[in-house]
Design a protein around this motif. Structure first.
Motif, PDB file in Angstrom:
ATOM      1  N   LEU A   1      12.579   3.526   1.076  1.00  0.00           N
ATOM      2  CA  LEU A   1      12.487   4.542   0.032  1.00  0.00           C
ATOM      3  C   LEU A   1      11.430   5.592   0.356  1.00  0.00           C
ATOM      4  N   ALA A   2      10.299   5.182   0.943  1.00  0.00           N
ATOM      5  CA  ALA A   2       9.271   6.160   1.304  1.00  0.00           C
ATOM      6  C   ALA A   2       9.776   7.104   2.385  1.00  0.00           C
TER       7      ALA A   2
ATOM      8  N   ASP B   1       0.833  -1.208   0.000  1.00  0.00           N
ATOM      9  CA  ASP B   1       0.000   0.000   0.000  1.00  0.00           C
ATOM     10  C   ASP B   1       0.866   1.256   0.000  1.00  0.00           C
ATOM     11  N   LEU B   2       1.922   1.236   0.787  1.00  0.00           N
ATOM     12  CA  LEU B   2       2.807   2.392   0.884  1.00  0.00           C
ATOM     13  C   LEU B   2       3.475   2.675  -0.462  1.00  0.00           C
TER      14      LEU B   2
ATOM     15  N   ILE C   1       6.023   4.544  -5.703  1.00  0.00           N
ATOM     16  CA  ILE C   1       7.316   3.853  -5.804  1.00  0.00           C
ATOM     17  C   ILE C   1       7.090   2.564  -6.589  1.00  0.00           C
ATOM     18  N   ASP C   2       7.613   2.487  -7.790  1.00  0.00           N
ATOM     19  CA  ASP C   2       7.285   1.362  -8.660  1.00  0.00           C
ATOM     20  C   ASP C   2       8.216   0.174  -8.432  1.00  0.00           C
TER      21      ASP C   2
ATOM     22  N   SER D   1      -1.532  -7.902  -7.010  1.00  0.00           N
ATOM     23  CA  SER D   1      -1.056  -6.774  -7.821  1.00  0.00           C
ATOM     24  C   SER D   1       0.005  -5.965  -7.099  1.00  0.00           C
ATOM     25  N   GLY D   2       0.534  -6.498  -6.000  1.00  0.00           N
ATOM     26  CA  GLY D   2       1.515  -5.771  -5.212  1.00  0.00           C
ATOM     27  C   GLY D   2       2.901  -5.791  -5.828  1.00  0.00           C
ATOM     28  N   THR D   3       3.798  -5.015  -5.231  1.00  0.00           N
ATOM     29  CA  THR D   3       5.159  -4.906  -5.739  1.00  0.00           C
ATOM     30  C   THR D   3       6.190  -5.489  -4.770  1.00  0.00           C
TER      31      THR D   3
END
Length: 375
Positions: free
Chosen positions: A305-306, A159-160, A166-167, A222-224
């Motif tokens: 990264l966030a 979610d973040l 952030i891809d 669909s998450g990264t």
């Protein structure tokens, strides 16, 4: 009368992948060798003051105060007490923060502090059965009460990343950097071998961005977040001595300038370090631009990264020798591992003067500490 607390004699175990090298080792088996190493370093330097207390962070241990049990197993003597603290992923840093406050107050002179986690031997827990039903095992405690969002950490990390734009390419690129830097680094001088294991088990030199890109999402379709750009479940321990400058007797030392904890939105726990870092910067008067190394627990690439994006950090200063993505994340120990890692870098010839350690915590909390080379 207050005394400036300093951190000396930093040691850690190798970080083991859960279910592998340390599969049969308890929190006591992991923490006791590290405590013995810290004590031996103090004695070799002539710092013979009695230890006032042992403070260890731990999340999933068997109870019964693992810090006290490890202290007894380490041979510190029945007169040395111990207390275990739990601020989840920030527990190890919390333990050192509490020790530093007590030394600063003048109440104590020498405290051994750090953290330990044995995910491999953590006991299974169950909710009490409802009428006519069986007990239900739970895999984690709730981080927030009814009425608040309480996502699993992996889902929250996805979610973040989505909310902060952030891809996957950037996440995998950061993860590849963590793996590469850790594989290029030599951690021998900070490690206490345990059970014949002398090196961190998870580090892989071949985890390129291209290989990481082939991994499937781990937490949502669909998450990264994947197994490659997230930390591993791990076992390990870390500890150091918290004492006064006068008692450190010239040992290589880091002075604790300040520490802080802060709350944040439980729905996005990965942002917890941001208010904690801002708070400790205000308290100490340190400018973020003056900090030479930043160690943030790499639970997920999206978290680091966030936080970096929110604060405008120089990413080159983040975990310069890799982090938990490459090395693993023994929850209750990780905050203390950050300090051990930072000490290795700051106390080396030409190392940075100022360092910042921070952790994100389930339920929406952050913890941060700023240290400087003492001399």
């Amino acid at each position: 009368m207050t005394s400036a607390p300093v951190l000396v004699a930093p040691w850690r175990t190798p970080i083991g992948t859960a279910g592998h090298g340390f599969a049969d080792l308890t929190t006591t088996d992991l923490a006791a060798p590290v405590l013995r190493a810290v004590l031996a370093s103090l004695r070799e330097s002539g710092c013979e003051d009695a230890v006032d207390d042992v403070v260890l962070g731990n999340c999933l241990g068997p109870g019964g105060d693992p810090a006290r049990i490890a202290a007894l197993s380490a041979g510190l003597g029945v007169e040395v007490p111990g207390v275990t603290v739990d601020r989840q992923c920030g527990s190890g840093l919390e333990a050192v923060m509490q020790a530093a406050m007590r030394v600063r107050s003048g109440d104590e002179s020498v405290i051994l502090a750090g953290g330990v986690e044995s995910a491999s031997t953590a006991p299974w827990r169950f909710w009490p059965p409802q009428a006519g039903s069986e007990p239900v095992r739970y895999t984690r405690a709730p981080f927030a009460p009814d009425g608040f969002e309480d996502p699993d950490m992996g889902v929250a990390a996805d979610d973040l990343a989505r909310l902060r734009g952030i891809d996957r390419v950037r996440l995998d690129g950061y993860a590849a950097r963590s793996h590469r830097l850790a594989a290029e680094s030599d951690f021998t001088s900070e490690i206490v071998p345990v059970a014949g294991i002398e090196r961190d088990q998870r580090i892989r030199s071949n985890m390129t961005a291209e290989r990481l890109a082939r991994l499937r999402p781990s937490f949502s379709p669909s998450g990264t977040g994947t197994a490659g750009n997230s930390c591993g479940i791990s076992d390990g321990a870390a500890a150091l001595a918290v004492t006064t400058e006068s008692r450190a007797k010239g040992l290589p030392a880091l002075r604790v300038l300040g520490a802080a904890v802060a709350g944040s939105d439980p729905a996005l726990p990965g942002l917890g370090p941001v208010p904690a870092i801002e708070k400790v910067l205000r308290r100490t008067g340190v400018a973020l631009s003056d900090v030479g190394v930043v160690e943030i627990t790499e639970a997920f690439a999206s978290v680091v990264l966030a936080v970096s994006d929110e604060l405008g950090l120089d990413e080159n200063l983040l975990c310069p020798q890799g982090g938990a993505i490459a090395m693993g994340h023994p929850w209750g120990a990780s905050g203390a591992i950050l300090l051990v890692r930072m000490a290795s870098q700051m106390l080396a010839d030409g190392g940075p003067e100022l360092g910042l350690a921070a952790c994100a915590i389930g339920g929406g909390q952050g913890i941060a500490m700023i240290v400087e080379r003492a001399w």
